[in-house]
Design a protein around this motif. Sequence first.
Motif, PDB file in Angstrom:
ATOM      1  N   HIS A   1       0.833  -1.203   0.000  1.00  0.00           N
ATOM      2  CA  HIS A   1       0.000   0.000   0.000  1.00  0.00           C
ATOM      3  C   HIS A   1       0.872   1.259   0.000  1.00  0.00           C
ATOM      4  O   HIS A   1       0.619   2.205  -0.765  1.00  0.00           O
ATOM      5  CB  HIS A   1      -0.921   0.004   1.214  1.00  0.00           C
ATOM      6  CG  HIS A   1      -1.773   1.234   1.334  1.00  0.00           C
ATOM      7  ND1 HIS A   1      -2.756   1.537   0.422  1.00  0.00           N
ATOM      8  CD2 HIS A   1      -1.766   2.244   2.248  1.00  0.00           C
ATOM      9  CE1 HIS A   1      -3.336   2.685   0.770  1.00  0.00           C
ATOM     10  NE2 HIS A   1      -2.755   3.128   1.876  1.00  0.00           N
ATOM     11  N   ALA A   2       1.910   1.251   0.829  1.00  0.00           N
ATOM     12  CA  ALA A   2       2.811   2.409   0.884  1.00  0.00           C
ATOM     13  C   ALA A   2       3.525   2.590  -0.458  1.00  0.00           C
ATOM     14  O   ALA A   2       3.703   3.725  -0.926  1.00  0.00           O
ATOM     15  CB  ALA A   2       3.827   2.233   2.009  1.00  0.00           C
ATOM     16  N   LYS A   3       3.902   1.482  -1.082  1.00  0.00           N
ATOM     17  CA  LYS A   3       4.548   1.551  -2.401  1.00  0.00           C
ATOM     18  C   LYS A   3       3.618   2.177  -3.426  1.00  0.00           C
ATOM     19  O   LYS A   3       4.022   3.031  -4.222  1.00  0.00           O
ATOM     20  CB  LYS A   3       4.948   0.137  -2.821  1.00  0.00           C
ATOM     21  CG  LYS A   3       5.490  -0.015  -4.229  1.00  0.00           C
ATOM     22  CD  LYS A   3       6.042  -1.431  -4.396  1.00  0.00           C
ATOM     23  CE  LYS A   3       6.205  -1.820  -5.854  1.00  0.00           C
ATOM     24  NZ  LYS A   3       4.960  -2.339  -6.445  1.00  0.00           N
ATOM     25  N   ASP A   4       2.363   1.767  -3.422  1.00  0.00           N
ATOM     26  CA  ASP A   4       1.383   2.325  -4.365  1.00  0.00           C
ATOM     27  C   ASP A   4       1.150   3.814  -4.139  1.00  0.00           C
ATOM     28  O   ASP A   4       0.814   4.551  -5.065  1.00  0.00           O
ATOM     29  CB  ASP A   4       0.042   1.581  -4.245  1.00  0.00           C
ATOM     30  CG  ASP A   4       0.113   0.151  -4.755  1.00  0.00           C
ATOM     31  OD1 ASP A   4       1.075  -0.166  -5.493  1.00  0.00           O
ATOM     32  OD2 ASP A   4      -0.776  -0.645  -4.414  1.00  0.00           O
ATOM     33  N   GLU A   5       1.327   4.245  -2.873  1.00  0.00           N
ATOM     34  CA  GLU A   5       1.137   5.659  -2.533  1.00  0.00           C
ATOM     35  C   GLU A   5       2.439   6.453  -2.626  1.00  0.00           C
ATOM     36  O   GLU A   5       2.478   7.627  -2.281  1.00  0.00           O
ATOM     37  CB  GLU A   5       0.581   5.768  -1.102  1.00  0.00           C
ATOM     38  CG  GLU A   5      -0.790   5.149  -0.909  1.00  0.00           C
ATOM     39  CD  GLU A   5      -1.870   5.903  -1.662  1.00  0.00           C
ATOM     40  OE1 GLU A   5      -1.843   7.151  -1.638  1.00  0.00           O
ATOM     41  OE2 GLU A   5      -2.720   5.241  -2.308  1.00  0.00           O
TER      42      GLU A   5
ATOM     43  N   GLU B   1      -2.396   8.063 -17.701  1.00  0.00           N
ATOM     44  CA  GLU B   1      -3.374   8.782 -16.875  1.00  0.00           C
ATOM     45  C   GLU B   1      -4.544   7.870 -16.536  1.00  0.00           C
ATOM     46  O   GLU B   1      -5.058   7.905 -15.409  1.00  0.00           O
ATOM     47  CB  GLU B   1      -3.836  10.041 -17.591  1.00  0.00           C
ATOM     48  CG  GLU B   1      -2.768  11.135 -17.612  1.00  0.00           C
ATOM     49  CD  GLU B   1      -3.215  12.382 -18.357  1.00  0.00           C
ATOM     50  OE1 GLU B   1      -4.150  12.283 -19.191  1.00  0.00           O
ATOM     51  OE2 GLU B   1      -2.616  13.462 -18.127  1.00  0.00           O
ATOM     52  N   ASN B   2      -4.963   7.046 -17.484  1.00  0.00           N
ATOM     53  CA  ASN B   2      -6.042   6.087 -17.228  1.00  0.00           C
ATOM     54  C   ASN B   2      -5.641   5.059 -16.175  1.00  0.00           C
ATOM     55  O   ASN B   2      -6.452   4.651 -15.337  1.00  0.00           O
ATOM     56  CB  ASN B   2      -6.430   5.385 -18.529  1.00  0.00           C
ATOM     57  CG  ASN B   2      -7.589   4.409 -18.338  1.00  0.00           C
ATOM     58  OD1 ASN B   2      -8.668   4.786 -17.893  1.00  0.00           O
ATOM     59  ND2 ASN B   2      -7.367   3.152 -18.693  1.00  0.00           N
ATOM     60  N   LEU B   3      -4.367   4.671 -16.209  1.00  0.00           N
ATOM     61  CA  LEU B   3      -3.844   3.695 -15.242  1.00  0.00           C
ATOM     62  C   LEU B   3      -3.462   4.342 -13.912  1.00  0.00           C
ATOM     63  O   LEU B   3      -3.106   3.630 -12.967  1.00  0.00           O
ATOM     64  CB  LEU B   3      -2.612   2.991 -15.828  1.00  0.00           C
ATOM     65  CG  LEU B   3      -2.839   2.061 -17.020  1.00  0.00           C
ATOM     66  CD1 LEU B   3      -1.519   1.725 -17.699  1.00  0.00           C
ATOM     67  CD2 LEU B   3      -3.542   0.777 -16.568  1.00  0.00           C
ATOM     68  N   GLN B   4      -3.499   5.672 -13.854  1.00  0.00           N
ATOM     69  CA  GLN B   4      -3.053   6.434 -12.689  1.00  0.00           C
ATOM     70  C   GLN B   4      -1.599   6.093 -12.336  1.00  0.00           C
ATOM     71  O   GLN B   4      -1.237   5.960 -11.165  1.00  0.00           O
ATOM     72  CB  GLN B   4      -3.981   6.185 -11.488  1.00  0.00           C
ATOM     73  CG  GLN B   4      -5.410   6.661 -11.731  1.00  0.00           C
ATOM     74  CD  GLN B   4      -6.318   6.484 -10.531  1.00  0.00           C
ATOM     75  OE1 GLN B   4      -6.179   5.527  -9.773  1.00  0.00           O
ATOM     76  NE2 GLN B   4      -7.231   7.416 -10.337  1.00  0.00           N
ATOM     77  N   ASP B   5      -0.806   5.966 -13.377  1.00  0.00           N
ATOM     78  CA  ASP B   5       0.612   5.632 -13.240  1.00  0.00           C
ATOM     79  C   ASP B   5       1.421   6.927 -13.320  1.00  0.00           C
ATOM     80  O   ASP B   5       1.707   7.438 -14.416  1.00  0.00           O
ATOM     81  CB  ASP B   5       1.026   4.666 -14.355  1.00  0.00           C
ATOM     82  CG  ASP B   5       2.471   4.195 -14.241  1.00  0.00           C
ATOM     83  OD1 ASP B   5       3.282   4.902 -13.603  1.00  0.00           O
ATOM     84  OD2 ASP B   5       2.791   3.132 -14.797  1.00  0.00           O
ATOM     85  N   GLU B   6       1.788   7.464 -12.169  1.00  0.00           N
ATOM     86  CA  GLU B   6       2.458   8.766 -12.148  1.00  0.00           C
ATOM     87  C   GLU B   6       3.875   8.700 -12.702  1.00  0.00           C
ATOM     88  O   GLU B   6       4.349   9.663 -13.299  1.00  0.00           O
ATOM     89  CB  GLU B   6       2.453   9.327 -10.725  1.00  0.00           C
ATOM     90  CG  GLU B   6       1.052   9.702 -10.252  1.00  0.00           C
ATOM     91  CD  GLU B   6       1.045  10.372  -8.897  1.00  0.00           C
ATOM     92  OE1 GLU B   6       1.809   9.938  -8.005  1.00  0.00           O
ATOM     93  OE2 GLU B   6       0.278  11.332  -8.717  1.00  0.00           O
TER      94      GLU B   6
ATOM     95  N   THR C   1       6.796  11.622  -5.942  1.00  0.00           N
ATOM     96  CA  THR C   1       6.901  10.158  -5.903  1.00  0.00           C
ATOM     97  C   THR C   1       8.250   9.672  -5.397  1.00  0.00           C
ATOM     98  O   THR C   1       8.423   8.472  -5.170  1.00  0.00           O
ATOM     99  CB  THR C   1       6.664   9.574  -7.309  1.00  0.00           C
ATOM    100  OG1 THR C   1       7.654  10.084  -8.218  1.00  0.00           O
ATOM    101  CG2 THR C   1       5.281   9.923  -7.822  1.00  0.00           C
ATOM    102  N   GLY C   2       9.214  10.579  -5.226  1.00  0.00           N
ATOM    103  CA  GLY C   2      10.529  10.170  -4.748  1.00  0.00           C
ATOM    104  C   GLY C   2      11.348   9.422  -5.778  1.00  0.00           C
ATOM    105  O   GLY C   2      12.258   8.672  -5.434  1.00  0.00           O
ATOM    106  N   TRP C   3      11.039   9.643  -7.060  1.00  0.00           N
ATOM    107  CA  TRP C   3      11.729   8.921  -8.131  1.00  0.00           C
ATOM    108  C   TRP C   3      12.990   9.683  -8.496  1.00  0.00           C
ATOM    109  O   TRP C   3      13.004  10.510  -9.379  1.00  0.00           O
ATOM    110  CB  TRP C   3      10.801   8.775  -9.329  1.00  0.00           C
ATOM    111  CG  TRP C   3      11.287   7.798 -10.351  1.00  0.00           C
ATOM    112  CD1 TRP C   3      12.283   6.888 -10.219  1.00  0.00           C
ATOM    113  CD2 TRP C   3      10.782   7.656 -11.688  1.00  0.00           C
ATOM    114  NE1 TRP C   3      12.440   6.170 -11.377  1.00  0.00           N
ATOM    115  CE2 TRP C   3      11.543   6.619 -12.296  1.00  0.00           C
ATOM    116  CE3 TRP C   3       9.793   8.293 -12.412  1.00  0.00           C
ATOM    117  CZ2 TRP C   3      11.303   6.212 -13.611  1.00  0.00           C
ATOM    118  CZ3 TRP C   3       9.564   7.893 -13.713  1.00  0.00           C
ATOM    119  CH2 TRP C   3      10.300   6.854 -14.299  1.00  0.00           C
ATOM    120  N   ARG C   4      14.077   9.367  -7.829  1.00  0.00           N
ATOM    121  CA  ARG C   4      15.303  10.144  -7.953  1.00  0.00           C
ATOM    122  C   ARG C   4      15.988   9.927  -9.299  1.00  0.00           C
ATOM    123  O   ARG C   4      16.649  10.823  -9.821  1.00  0.00           O
ATOM    124  CB  ARG C   4      16.240   9.805  -6.802  1.00  0.00           C
ATOM    125  CG  ARG C   4      15.613  10.115  -5.448  1.00  0.00           C
ATOM    126  CD  ARG C   4      16.519   9.733  -4.314  1.00  0.00           C
ATOM    127  NE  ARG C   4      17.603  10.683  -4.165  1.00  0.00           N
ATOM    128  CZ  ARG C   4      18.770  10.381  -3.636  1.00  0.00           C
ATOM    129  NH1 ARG C   4      19.013   9.169  -3.221  1.00  0.00           N
ATOM    130  NH2 ARG C   4      19.707  11.293  -3.512  1.00  0.00           N
TER     131      ARG C   4
END
Length: 397
Positions: A35-39, A221-226, A263-266
């Motif tokens: 859940h934390a990963k998804d958030e 956007e449809n997949l809510q994949d940021e 998202t913290g995607w460094r």
Amino acid sequence: PEPSRAPHYAEIAYHFDHAENNDGARTYYGAAGSHAKDEYSNEDALSYFGRALELADPSDIDIRYQFLCERETVLQWLGDREQQEHDLKQLGDLLVDNPPAERLADLALRRSSFALVTGDYETAEERIKNALTHARSAQDKLIEARIYHRWGRTLWQQGRNIEAHYLLENAMAIAEGASTTSEEYESLLAACYVDLAGVLRQQNRHDEARQYLERAMAAYENLQDEQGVIRCLTLFGVVETDLGYYNESERFILRAIELANKTGWRFAETNILTNMGGTQYELGDFAKASKYLNRAIKLTKETGDLRTRANALDTLGLIAHYTGELDQAVAIYERAIAIQRAINNQRELGYSLTHAGYAAIDLNRLEQAEILLREALLIREKLGAAALSVDTLAGLA
């Protein structure tokens, strides 16, 4: 665990843990980690997966493999290469005795991704071929399509556009021909669209690149994949910079950096900062460009992203060149060239050799300039990048 209770998974896990109910605690810590990963609560995810693994029975290969895979994905986002490599080794240790071919393919694909983000293209290709062998053995079309996509991405990052285009279309054909539709297939198709856009952009086919990016953006956007949205925004920004639409480029890039921070995607952040530096260089704001580029270089030392480090150095070399610091420019180009040679990034090596050649001309080091420019020309001819050879030829004239 019931999805409706997801926000409370960690609390439930803690109560089970306090009561020394290891099975309950392990289950809910794992769910809390997912859940934390998804958030994109990445540090929380690492903590929960870590505790779940501590409580897992060492003989329970399935559950340990699941938790390690999820944690390795988070570490990939954060750019923690040391811990990521450690988790990949642990995953390999779990697959020593008669593992399913699907898992061997998945692990090889994860290892190829690690090699790709650290600029080790040769190892990335070796891992991909290994993954393909296992995927065919497992007769798993989804994994096979993911492998062709990763292979295509690996090649286009090196400027091998014709081969990359073929592999990406192969991945799309497998995904589109699947008898079932799922979010995994939709995500894979979107990833293919983004990378095909990258190939087309390198071939100066910007209108087609935009079309693929629009399809990818709609899918993500449809997949809510940021993270997918970040990829699209970043490449949109690069395309607009190529075309000289700097205000539009900045709009896309600022949205991308905002999402990357969220998202913290460094790993993405380093690429975005480098692109922002390139845009400011084109606009002539060398101070702002240098600020972004030096931030990117600092981050790459933590994430191991050698390709982006070399790109940032090359642009810093251009800044030094155009501000009259020619010896400094040559030194910076040499650092970029050394990295590009080490990771065999031929496409960007062609750029840096050309830039270094022009700096050598301005320093009246004509023999050195000819050596650099002729090597750049050979690379570009080999890659079939005729359009890019014009500036190299001009330097040799």
